[in-house]
Scaffold this active site. Sequence first.
Site, PDB file in Angstrom:
ATOM      1  N   CYS A  38       5.287   6.363   7.535  1.00  0.00           N
ATOM      2  CA  CYS A  38       4.325   6.581   6.448  1.00  0.00           C
ATOM      3  C   CYS A  38       3.005   7.158   6.934  1.00  0.00           C
ATOM      4  CB  CYS A  38       4.045   5.267   5.716  1.00  0.00           C
ATOM      5  SG  CYS A  38       5.496   4.550   4.924  1.00  0.00           S
ATOM      6  N   GLY A  78       5.977   1.201   8.116  1.00  0.00           N
ATOM      7  CA  GLY A  78       7.175   0.411   8.317  1.00  0.00           C
ATOM      8  C   GLY A  78       7.450   0.189   9.801  1.00  0.00           C
ATOM      9  N   HIS A 128       3.611   8.275  -3.210  1.00  0.00           N
ATOM     10  CA  HIS A 128       3.652   8.092  -1.762  1.00  0.00           C
ATOM     11  C   HIS A 128       4.796   8.901  -1.149  1.00  0.00           C
ATOM     12  CE1 HIS A 128       3.524   6.462   2.159  1.00  0.00           C
ATOM     13  NE2 HIS A 128       4.122   5.297   1.965  1.00  0.00           N
ATOM     14  N   CYS A 176      -0.518   1.515   6.115  1.00  0.00           N
ATOM     15  CA  CYS A 176       0.492   0.661   6.736  1.00  0.00           C
ATOM     16  C   CYS A 176       1.729   1.490   7.032  1.00  0.00           C
ATOM     17  CB  CYS A 176       0.829  -0.534   5.845  1.00  0.00           C
ATOM     18  SG  CYS A 176       1.598  -0.111   4.277  1.00  0.00           S
TER      19      CYS A 176
END
Length: 389
Positions: free
Chosen positions: A89, A378, A346, A376
Amino acid sequence: MSAAFIYDAVRTPFGRAGGALAGVRPDDLAAVVMRATVQRTGLDPARIADVIFGDANQAGEDNRNVARFAALLAGFPTSVTGVTVNRLCASSVEAVIQGARAIETGDADVVLAGGVESMSRAPFVVEKSPKPWPAVGNQTMWNTSIGWRMVNRALPTPWTISNGESAEKIAREWGISRDAQDAFAARSHHLAAQAWEAGVYDPEIVQVAGAELARDEGIRSDTSADKLAGLTPLFAADGTVTAGNSSSINDGASAVLLAAEGAVQGEPLARIAARAAHGVDPDDFPIAPIEAANKALAKAGKTWADVDVVELNEAFASQSLACLAGWPDLDPAKLNIHGGALAIGHPLGASGGRIIGHAAHELKRRGGGVAVAAICIGVGQGLAVVLER
């Protein structure tokens, strides 16, 4: 060392899965923002030392170094090189950081960073047998749009739960209620809609020919906490995380033009003041931005009292609220003042460029200040960048 400045930042409107941008290849999406950046600044693309783009999937049309292919599609000279990076991300945050580092160390004067993702066009894949022609058995097909696939069984089970299950875990551990999550999600939609209507996003948006969007496709200005309360939890029967308080599956691209001072015509939007990464247990990934941002501020010689605006990628409402709780010295009114990913969307590889770009444009709009862009990731990571103007 040289300082790295952001001279421009653009993005496409973000489309919903199967929506307006679903018919556009990811390399074409990336080419749109690349081309727009040099056109807007009048920069000769031959002066770009490197194109660094993030992409979280790389399993379909974005395989084989999408940064290089997109630069060619954008019409850049073949002398302009390209590299694709993957920090899930935060891939385009990573791209910006690597570009800034190249400028600061004198390896480059001008770098075009950013990211792209077409989650609509992410392919289904199957594992290849170690034998050329397996005699028996069936193959598992994996959807590469989002989530785990082909996980190594040596990893402990708690580390390989889905991101949504991690969001549920954080909600329980941090005491974040369903009502609070739904209210936060509704806030995101309302602020994003108001910002679009007021023209706040106009300076950073470039349209995709043939798929023009009046605004980010996922924004629902008519939603409310009451409406969101009617949705069913996705990851646990008695859970609190729903489709309404989670970010969606999206398509889009973003670009950030980085350069040494004076290397590009015009006034820069902001300076890259500091950046930092932080790791946690994979199933605690939602709270990793807390320490990443704290570290970045310390490196910049700043405190939360110095910060004027924060762009935190809203993967989940529970994740965003946990980060807010972890930053007790931050005024919540400074967070995502024009909405966040719960409304905007996103598209994994593009989101970091969006939050950094919007933070830089916001510093210009208000005449200066300090901004934090945090995200953040993963598998238990967080990344943050501090900007100053």
